[in-house]
Design an enzyme around this catalytic site. Sequence first.
Site, PDB file in Angstrom:
ATOM      1  N   TYR A 125       0.816  -1.210   0.000  1.00  0.00           N
ATOM      2  CA  TYR A 125       0.000   0.000   0.000  1.00  0.00           C
ATOM      3  C   TYR A 125       0.853   1.265   0.000  1.00  0.00           C
ATOM      4  O   TYR A 125       0.332   2.373   0.030  1.00  0.00           O
ATOM      5  CB  TYR A 125      -0.964   0.004   1.190  1.00  0.00           C
ATOM      6  CG  TYR A 125      -2.124  -0.945   0.999  1.00  0.00           C
ATOM      7  CD1 TYR A 125      -1.907  -2.253   0.628  1.00  0.00           C
ATOM      8  CD2 TYR A 125      -3.435  -0.523   1.181  1.00  0.00           C
ATOM      9  CE1 TYR A 125      -2.953  -3.138   0.437  1.00  0.00           C
ATOM     10  CE2 TYR A 125      -4.491  -1.400   0.998  1.00  0.00           C
ATOM     11  CZ  TYR A 125      -4.237  -2.701   0.626  1.00  0.00           C
ATOM     12  OH  TYR A 125      -5.282  -3.572   0.443  1.00  0.00           O
ATOM     13  N   LYS A 172       3.779 -14.427   4.938  1.00  0.00           N
ATOM     14  CA  LYS A 172       4.173 -15.243   3.788  1.00  0.00           C
ATOM     15  C   LYS A 172       5.696 -15.137   3.675  1.00  0.00           C
ATOM     16  O   LYS A 172       6.254 -14.868   2.598  1.00  0.00           O
ATOM     17  CB  LYS A 172       3.456 -14.694   2.537  1.00  0.00           C
ATOM     18  CG  LYS A 172       3.436 -15.623   1.360  1.00  0.00           C
ATOM     19  CD  LYS A 172       2.456 -16.767   1.470  1.00  0.00           C
ATOM     20  CE  LYS A 172       2.744 -17.795   0.395  1.00  0.00           C
ATOM     21  NZ  LYS A 172       1.931 -19.020   0.506  1.00  0.00           N
ATOM     22  N   ASP A 206      -1.842 -18.578   3.933  1.00  0.00           N
ATOM     23  CA  ASP A 206      -2.793 -19.440   3.196  1.00  0.00           C
ATOM     24  C   ASP A 206      -3.379 -20.509   4.118  1.00  0.00           C
ATOM     25  O   ASP A 206      -4.606 -20.689   4.181  1.00  0.00           O
ATOM     26  CB  ASP A 206      -2.164 -20.057   1.930  1.00  0.00           C
ATOM     27  CG  ASP A 206      -0.687 -20.362   2.062  1.00  0.00           C
ATOM     28  OD1 ASP A 206      -0.128 -20.101   3.139  1.00  0.00           O
ATOM     29  OD2 ASP A 206      -0.089 -20.872   1.098  1.00  0.00           O
ATOM     30  N   ASP A 230      -6.030  -6.170   5.279  1.00  0.00           N
ATOM     31  CA  ASP A 230      -7.198  -5.706   4.529  1.00  0.00           C
ATOM     32  C   ASP A 230      -8.065  -6.903   4.131  1.00  0.00           C
ATOM     33  O   ASP A 230      -9.288  -6.924   4.343  1.00  0.00           O
ATOM     34  CB  ASP A 230      -6.699  -4.948   3.285  1.00  0.00           C
ATOM     35  CG  ASP A 230      -7.791  -4.150   2.608  1.00  0.00           C
ATOM     36  OD1 ASP A 230      -8.936  -4.170   3.108  1.00  0.00           O
ATOM     37  OD2 ASP A 230      -7.511  -3.514   1.583  1.00  0.00           O
TER      38      ASP A 230
END
Length: 347
Positions: A125, A172, A206, A230
């Site tokens: 972002y 991740k 995930d 988000d």
Amino acid sequence: MGHTAVLIPGDGIGPEVSEATKRILAAAGAQIHWIERAAGVAALDQGADSVLPADTVNAILEHKIALKGPCTTPIGGGFSSINVALRKKLNLYGAVRPVRSLDGVPTRYENVDLIVIRENTEGLYAGIENTITEGVITSLKVATLDACRRIARFAFEYALTRGRKRITVFHKANIMKLSDGLFLKCAHEVHDDYSNDIAYDEQIIDAGCMRLVQDPGRFDVILCENLYGDVISDLCAGLVGGLGVTPGANFGGDAAVFEAVHGSAPDIAGQGVANPLALLMSGVMMLRHLAETRGDETCTVAADRIREAYNACLTSGHKTRDLGGTLGTSEFADAVCAQLQRQGAVR
Ligand code: NAI
């Protein structure tokens, strides 16, 4: 004691849910003096030269508190997100999104009670995108030591002061070894200062998502960088009834801006059917923040009254369409105000 707060109605369903929220806060006896300022497409419509007028930012800087409706961001082009810009300008680095099951809103799960804490200022972002050559685009993910440490400290402090028992970082770092790796390292280090009170674990996002939808009750506080936060916020909203019931707050710097997780919902804007609960709950978070930071107990009383009133409405079947009811935005606000009156009468 009264408080001045900036109200930004925003775009789409924003003005409808803001009006309902303002009305309910007043009916609950919250002494808020609203200063209304524009942002978003609404600001341009009102003749401002920018989607985020300086006047709006300055009002928040002056009064330190704002309740904000959603602002539209065009997809794939056009102006950059006002929400992202506002968070950066005011250094609102910590987003807090509580996700709780509600009586009267049956979902697949019972007793969901978790908080998503999202880093609000960097990651993808940062908005640093470049066309390297035709057909090749890069988007830069930014992670800085200061911001990673700051959000980790914020999350552990928040958890500690609310009696929360576990923080889980979604990441991740198996793929983004440096950026998510830094985020993880900072969270891990900060945990050392809180290890007596708060448990800590890490999940690759995930698999974390799979576990979230299988058994949300196993999560307490989920800490994420910006983009993951988000996405996870909306996923969690889906666990408890949708975007109509998920509030939020952005903390940091000197100011706090309270806003629902949802956007401007162009598909239902102007129809008077939006659920005002998410913004109302954000208003309740604002009242609790005022009580905490300014020692005003009347804000706690108003917050408790509102919560009791909307719970009573939901359990007696007074609901908006998104929750399977029939009420419009304003009718739901009427029901909550009537309930507040009844509560007042029995006290
Ligand atoms: P959205 O949250 O506006 O809508 C997603 C779905 O949820 C729609 O079907 C909508 O009708 C429904 N929904 C949302 N809030 C609701 C409510 N209070 N009551 C009943 N139903 C509700 O997300 P979308 O469509 O992805 O984004 C629309 C615009 O909002 C975009 O321009 C986006 O950039 C902006 N946005 C702004 C945010 C903010 O100002 N903080 C946050 C998220 C999106």
